[in-house]
Design a protein around this motif. Sequence first.
Motif, PDB file in Angstrom:
ATOM      1  N   GLU A  10     -17.088  41.899 -62.302  1.00 37.15           N
ATOM      2  CA  GLU A  10     -17.743  42.454 -61.111  1.00 37.15           C
ATOM      3  C   GLU A  10     -18.088  41.337 -60.122  1.00 37.15           C
ATOM      4  OE1 GLU A  10     -19.219  45.708 -60.501  1.00 37.15           O
ATOM      5  OE2 GLU A  10     -18.478  46.720 -62.301  1.00 37.15           O
ATOM      6  N   LEU A  11     -18.493  40.192 -60.643  1.00 36.60           N
ATOM      7  CA  LEU A  11     -18.782  39.050 -59.772  1.00 36.60           C
ATOM      8  C   LEU A  11     -17.532  38.610 -59.027  1.00 36.60           C
ATOM      9  CD1 LEU A  11     -20.525  36.668 -58.741  1.00 36.60           C
ATOM     10  CD2 LEU A  11     -19.887  35.445 -60.844  1.00 36.60           C
ATOM     11  N   LYS A  12     -16.434  38.474 -59.744  1.00 37.24           N
ATOM     12  CA  LYS A  12     -15.186  38.033 -59.120  1.00 37.24           C
ATOM     13  C   LYS A  12     -14.742  39.007 -58.040  1.00 37.24           C
ATOM     14  CE  LYS A  12     -13.530  35.536 -63.221  1.00 37.24           C
ATOM     15  NZ  LYS A  12     -12.516  35.514 -64.303  1.00 37.24           N
ATOM     16  N   ALA A  13     -14.888  40.294 -58.324  1.00 38.18           N
ATOM     17  CA  ALA A  13     -14.482  41.304 -57.343  1.00 38.18           C
ATOM     18  C   ALA A  13     -15.357  41.247 -56.098  1.00 38.18           C
ATOM     19  CB  ALA A  13     -14.534  42.691 -57.979  1.00 38.18           C
ATOM     20  N   ALA A  14     -16.662  41.047 -56.293  1.00 39.42           N
ATOM     21  CA  ALA A  14     -17.584  40.978 -55.156  1.00 39.42           C
ATOM     22  C   ALA A  14     -17.285  39.768 -54.279  1.00 39.42           C
ATOM     23  CB  ALA A  14     -19.024  40.935 -55.657  1.00 39.42           C
ATOM     24  N   VAL A  15     -16.996  38.629 -54.906  1.00 36.95           N
ATOM     25  CA  VAL A  15     -16.676  37.414 -54.151  1.00 36.95           C
ATOM     26  C   VAL A  15     -15.393  37.606 -53.360  1.00 36.95           C
ATOM     27  CG1 VAL A  15     -15.944  35.008 -54.396  1.00 36.95           C
ATOM     28  CG2 VAL A  15     -17.957  35.842 -55.643  1.00 36.95           C
ATOM     29  N   ALA A  16     -14.375  38.170 -53.998  1.00 37.02           N
ATOM     30  CA  ALA A  16     -13.095  38.383 -53.315  1.00 37.02           C
ATOM     31  C   ALA A  16     -13.260  39.330 -52.133  1.00 37.02           C
ATOM     32  CB  ALA A  16     -12.067  38.922 -54.303  1.00 37.02           C
ATOM     33  N   SER A  17     -14.032  40.392 -52.324  1.00 37.32           N
ATOM     34  CA  SER A  17     -14.252  41.359 -51.248  1.00 37.32           C
ATOM     35  C   SER A  17     -14.987  40.723 -50.074  1.00 37.32           C
ATOM     36  CB  SER A  17     -15.038  42.548 -51.787  1.00 37.32           C
ATOM     37  OG  SER A  17     -15.365  43.451 -50.755  1.00 37.32           O
ATOM     38  N   ASP A  18     -16.021  39.925 -50.377  1.00 40.47           N
ATOM     39  CA  ASP A  18     -16.770  39.277 -49.299  1.00 40.47           C
ATOM     40  C   ASP A  18     -15.892  38.309 -48.517  1.00 40.47           C
ATOM     41  OD1 ASP A  18     -19.111  40.644 -49.726  1.00 40.47           O
ATOM     42  OD2 ASP A  18     -19.976  39.138 -51.047  1.00 40.47           O
ATOM     43  N   ARG A  19     -15.092  37.516 -49.223  1.00 33.51           N
ATOM     44  CA  ARG A  19     -14.220  36.561 -48.528  1.00 33.51           C
ATOM     45  C   ARG A  19     -13.248  37.297 -47.612  1.00 33.51           C
ATOM     46  NH1 ARG A  19     -13.845  32.092 -52.822  1.00 33.51           N
ATOM     47  NH2 ARG A  19     -15.160  30.514 -51.832  1.00 33.51           N
ATOM     48  N   ALA A  20     -12.724  38.420 -48.085  1.00 35.62           N
ATOM     49  CA  ALA A  20     -11.777  39.185 -47.275  1.00 35.62           C
ATOM     50  C   ALA A  20     -12.427  39.755 -46.029  1.00 35.62           C
ATOM     51  CB  ALA A  20     -11.170  40.308 -48.120  1.00 35.62           C
ATOM     52  N   ASN A  21     -13.769  39.894 -46.068  1.00 34.00           N
ATOM     53  CA  ASN A  21     -14.495  40.476 -44.946  1.00 34.00           C
ATOM     54  C   ASN A  21     -15.251  39.437 -44.117  1.00 34.00           C
ATOM     55  OD1 ASN A  21     -14.245  43.570 -45.081  1.00 34.00           O
ATOM     56  ND2 ASN A  21     -14.652  43.004 -47.215  1.00 34.00           N
ATOM     57  N   GLY A  22     -14.882  38.174 -44.271  1.00 32.43           N
ATOM     58  CA  GLY A  22     -15.449  37.135 -43.432  1.00 32.43           C
ATOM     59  C   GLY A  22     -16.830  36.661 -43.828  1.00 32.43           C
ATOM     60  N   ILE A  23     -17.263  36.977 -45.038  1.00 31.93           N
ATOM     61  CA  ILE A  23     -18.560  36.533 -45.548  1.00 31.93           C
ATOM     62  C   ILE A  23     -18.338  35.334 -46.462  1.00 31.93           C
ATOM     63  CG2 ILE A  23     -20.578  37.189 -46.943  1.00 31.93           C
ATOM     64  CD1 ILE A  23     -20.058  40.094 -46.042  1.00 31.93           C
ATOM     65  N   VAL A  24     -19.163  34.324 -46.352  1.00 30.39           N
ATOM     66  CA  VAL A  24     -19.003  33.103 -47.135  1.00 30.39           C
ATOM     67  C   VAL A  24     -19.763  33.234 -48.462  1.00 30.39           C
ATOM     68  CG1 VAL A  24     -19.451  30.619 -47.247  1.00 30.39           C
ATOM     69  CG2 VAL A  24     -18.761  31.683 -45.083  1.00 30.39           C
ATOM     70  N   PRO A  25     -19.069  33.233 -49.597  1.00 27.71           N
ATOM     71  CA  PRO A  25     -19.756  33.207 -50.898  1.00 27.71           C
ATOM     72  C   PRO A  25     -20.413  31.843 -51.093  1.00 27.71           C
ATOM     73  CG  PRO A  25     -17.517  34.058 -51.126  1.00 27.71           C
ATOM     74  CD  PRO A  25     -17.615  33.409 -49.769  1.00 27.71           C
ATOM     75  N   ALA A  26     -21.734  31.815 -51.027  1.00 30.92           N
ATOM     76  CA  ALA A  26     -22.438  30.534 -51.005  1.00 30.92           C
ATOM     77  C   ALA A  26     -22.932  30.088 -52.369  1.00 30.92           C
ATOM     78  CB  ALA A  26     -23.625  30.615 -50.044  1.00 30.92           C
ATOM     79  N   CYS A  27     -23.466  31.014 -53.157  1.00 36.40           N
ATOM     80  CA  CYS A  27     -24.183  30.615 -54.378  1.00 36.40           C
ATOM     81  C   CYS A  27     -24.183  31.748 -55.379  1.00 36.40           C
ATOM     82  CB  CYS A  27     -25.625  30.245 -54.008  1.00 36.40           C
ATOM     83  SG  CYS A  27     -26.714  29.871 -55.392  1.00 36.40           S
ATOM     84  N   VAL A  28     -23.964  31.409 -56.635  1.00 34.96           N
ATOM     85  CA  VAL A  28     -24.161  32.343 -57.739  1.00 34.96           C
ATOM     86  C   VAL A  28     -25.416  31.919 -58.496  1.00 34.96           C
ATOM     87  CG1 VAL A  28     -23.269  33.300 -59.891  1.00 34.96           C
ATOM     88  CG2 VAL A  28     -21.714  32.866 -57.980  1.00 34.96           C
ATOM     89  N   ILE A  29     -26.336  32.873 -58.662  1.00 28.46           N
ATOM     90  CA  ILE A  29     -27.579  32.637 -59.400  1.00 28.46           C
ATOM     91  C   ILE A  29     -27.389  33.175 -60.811  1.00 28.46           C
ATOM     92  CG2 ILE A  29     -30.057  33.088 -59.499  1.00 28.46           C
ATOM     93  CD1 ILE A  29     -29.784  33.818 -56.431  1.00 28.46           C
ATOM     94  N   ALA A  30     -27.117  32.293 -61.744  1.00 19.86           N
ATOM     95  CA  ALA A  30     -27.018  32.697 -63.143  1.00 19.86           C
ATOM     96  C   ALA A  30     -28.394  32.612 -63.783  1.00 19.86           C
ATOM     97  CB  ALA A  30     -26.036  31.800 -63.881  1.00 19.86           C
ATOM     98  N   THR A  31     -28.677  33.525 -64.681  1.00 20.34           N
ATOM     99  CA  THR A  31     -30.000  33.559 -65.299  1.00 20.34           C
ATOM    100  C   THR A  31     -29.917  33.139 -66.758  1.00 20.34           C
ATOM    101  OG1 THR A  31     -30.673  35.360 -63.831  1.00 20.34           O
ATOM    102  CG2 THR A  31     -32.016  34.988 -65.787  1.00 20.34           C
ATOM    103  N   ALA A  32     -30.685  32.132 -67.107  1.00 22.17           N
ATOM    104  CA  ALA A  32     -30.808  31.705 -68.500  1.00 22.17           C
ATOM    105  C   ALA A  32     -32.107  32.283 -69.052  1.00 22.17           C
ATOM    106  CB  ALA A  32     -30.796  30.189 -68.600  1.00 22.17           C
ATOM    107  N   GLY A  33     -32.044  33.565 -69.410  1.00 20.48           N
ATOM    108  CA  GLY A  33     -33.215  34.262 -69.918  1.00 20.48           C
ATOM    109  C   GLY A  33     -33.804  35.195 -68.885  1.00 20.48           C
TER     110      GLY A  33
END
Length: 485
Positions: free
Chosen positions: A218-241
């Motif tokens: 789902e993350l990969k799909a969201a990033v690809a969709s945003d890039r295709a729509n001119g939005i810059v994927p800036a940061c992924v917030i991963a949660t450790a707990g």
Amino acid sequence: MDYETLDPEDWAQTQKLAHALVDAAVDYTSNVRDRPVWRDMPSHIRDSFLTDVPQTATPLADILRDVEDTVMAYPMGNTHPRFWAWYMGTSNFTGAMADFIAAVQGSNLGGGNHAAALMDQQVVQWLRQMIGMPEGASGTLVSGGSVANLIGLNIARNAKAGIDIREEGVMAMPAPLRFYGSDQMHSCHQQAMETLGLGNRALSRIRSGDDLTMNLNELKAAVASDRANGIVPACVIATAGTVNTGAIDNLAAIGDFCHEHNIWFHVDGCIGALVAIAPENRWRVEGIDRADSVALDPHKWLHAPFEVGCALIRSREAHVSTFSLTPEYLKVAKRGLAAAQWLHDFGFQTSRGFRALKVWMSLREHGVEKFGRLIDHDIAKGAYLSRLVEEADGLHLMFPTNMNIVCFRYDPGGLDEAELKLLNIEIMLRLQENGIAVLSDTTVHGQHCLRAAINNHRTENQDLEMVVREVQNLAAIILNEIAGR
């Protein structure tokens, strides 16, 4: 005008009161198990906090007696061995002494050429070593996880903005930025987006799977969709707990993805980053050392007294360039007190308390290895409580116990979701009001449950056994009351 000072008129009397205060503090801490975990305040105590500001002096002995009768008698309870609500550390006495020493010295940790500033930087580097980030990484001590995350996300925004955002502002960005986190991430990240001027819409919630971790596809799909729509994927917030269940995102896989696609990799490790020092469980946070920024909380699993958090940043250059601002009255000198880099160059605060000492003294006293074993013990206690729940009549484990957060509820059968929520909330409140234990509650994927976060170096197995019995006993009482209406 007569000379006045805030120093005592009688130092000998003050010394006597201070010695008595230390004796009382030792008794208070050593006997914590003998007190109720929490108790409500009677009306006259509540009313005592509504009086007007004092205009004249009160003897210190009377003030200390008032503190004992009001504040110390009605604590939150998180130092008690049966406090498992939300996610808090349980303090330690050496850390409390350190806070007293730090306050006596009174240093401002905005920076300068003095010992406390050097210790502040040393503790940051110790924390860096503990989670395995490389030498040369930067960091700063802050109030707690919310600010530590804000520090990291601020640097990520500036690094990915495509302009000098400090000079031109967010309105000048050539394209909107997107940040990503799982639907289980802490609410502080939305607050960070709002504070950074990006807004809540800049934060994409990625659906979590059955294990309550971020779904990488789902993350990969969201990033690809945003890039295709001119939005810059800036940061992924991963949660450790995660705060709800303690789930740990796949840090290694998310790190690989971020580095492949030139996305800032931030880890919210306020709950779980320090699992990296636990010999039996460090595998759970594999990949955290590759993060561009990490937020963690020594006042959780290092049990430092509140408050102390830490933001660690892989790139010192990116860190300093985000915050450094040197007005004419704070120029670095070649000699003297100003002959050092100002620590406010690493964060928002020019005035900062001496937070490092309580972490430094506790790590010196016990060593990292002991803290690692205590983390392993807490995770083992989480597994033990989970087994007790699964074996107990009427209790049901609601979600997988990833580490030390156990989500469960009492379900006698025959009740709908709304009735189960009311029943379990009443159980939780009576546990608190009777001074037995403090649990919190939450709702995950539409299902309400009780929640025990066992982040407590004083908890023993007998405490967990007691709370299971008391939940069952209280459930029977409440159900009988309902039946008799």
